[in-house]
Design a protein around this motif. Structure first.
Motif: not given
Length: 284
Positions: A90, A192, A212, A277-278, A280-282, A284
């Motif tokens: 990542k 992202g 994305t 937040d954006y 972190k979601k990407k 995961n």
């Protein structure tokens, strides 16, 4: 009579200046429009320059190291690298404001590195070691950064992340523009893209190649990247069949920069949480 002829001949040979050809081509100061990046014109505008408050003095002291990598134009580039605590594919590519890769960007990169966890963070040096400390210097740095060299540096950074990398990008101002361009270049590696008040891509065909969605963060008081520019970007993304989330704050250009005397801490905190937040979601 002979002496008069000699006098006239002497005058013609020594003082006559041939008429200049009006068809000669002038040479631009920095680069031609073909090589100019999307923010070159804005950067040269004194009104746009005045939207940027000069950064307050700051010296970063913390983790991180300078790394270098090859670029496809046969040169080398560098960046400020914070490695993931454990092995990870990542990657977050961080793109500087128009000032350059200064200590404020290094600090922000370290904060993102800490809050994201197992993500490699690379703040890419887009000016090849140069940093602006005045509006005029920053404007000249943007103007002198050709789109070819910028793309080469970004491709080098993407290659440095590795063939199996999952890449997201984030940037502010000049870096906001670069974050979107990075996402376009990353292709299937892209997961992202966060862009803070950067100049959007206007070519719908290029936007169609995005893999994305995009999170765009802007200020309604921004006189450079105005609400009208943002609205057109939304339309272009829709035409391209791509998803974009726009968050508009009642703030000025550069509101998220803590070194900006017009810094808006409330909007900055909210925008950072939204971005984190954006991302972190990407990842995961």
């Amino acid at each position: 009579m002979k002496s008069m002829f000699m006098l006239v001949t002497f005058f013609l040979l020594n003082f006559y200046v041939p008429e200049k050809n009006d068809n000669t081509t002038s040479i631009p100061i920095c680069h031609t429009p073909v090589t100019a990046n999307a923010m070159s014109a804005l950067a040269g505008d004194p009104a746009f320059q005045m939207l940027h408050e000069v950064p307050l003095p700051f010296h970063y002291q913390g983790e991180g190291e300078t790394v270098s990598f090859e670029t496809p134009d046969g040169q080398k580039a560098s960046g400020f690298f914070l490695k993931s605590p454990k092995k990870s594919n990542k990657w977050l590519l961080v793109y500087q404001e128009w000032w350059g890769l200064n200590d404020h960007i290094k600090q922000e990169s370290a904060k993102l590195h800490k809050d994201l966890g197992d993500v490699n963070v690379l703040a890419v040096d887009m000016y090849d070691g140069k940093v602006g400390t005045t509006r005029e210097e920053a404007g000249k740095l943007v103007q002198s950064a050709s789109k070819e060299r910028l793309a080469a540096i970004q491709k080098g950074a993407i290659g440095y992340a590795g063939k199996d990398a999952k890449i997201a990008s984030i940037g502010w101002c000049f870096g906001g523009m670069l974050s979107l361009q990075s996402a376009i270049l990353e292709q299937d590696k892209s997961v992202g893209c966060v862009m803070y008040y950067g100049s959007p891509e206007k070519d719908v065909e290029k936007l169609k190649t995005l893999k994305t969605d995009v999170l765009g963060i802007f200020g309604s008081q921004d006189q450079g990247i105005s609400p009208e520019v943002v609205a057109q970007f939304e339309k272009d993304m829709k035409t391209a069949g791509k998803s974009v989330t726009i968050k508009m704050y009642d703030a000025v250009h550069g509101f998220a920069n803590p070194s900006n005397p017009k810094h808006d801490p409330v909007a900055t905190a909210d925008a950072y949480k939204l971005s984190l937040d954006y991302l972190k979601k990407k990842f995961n």
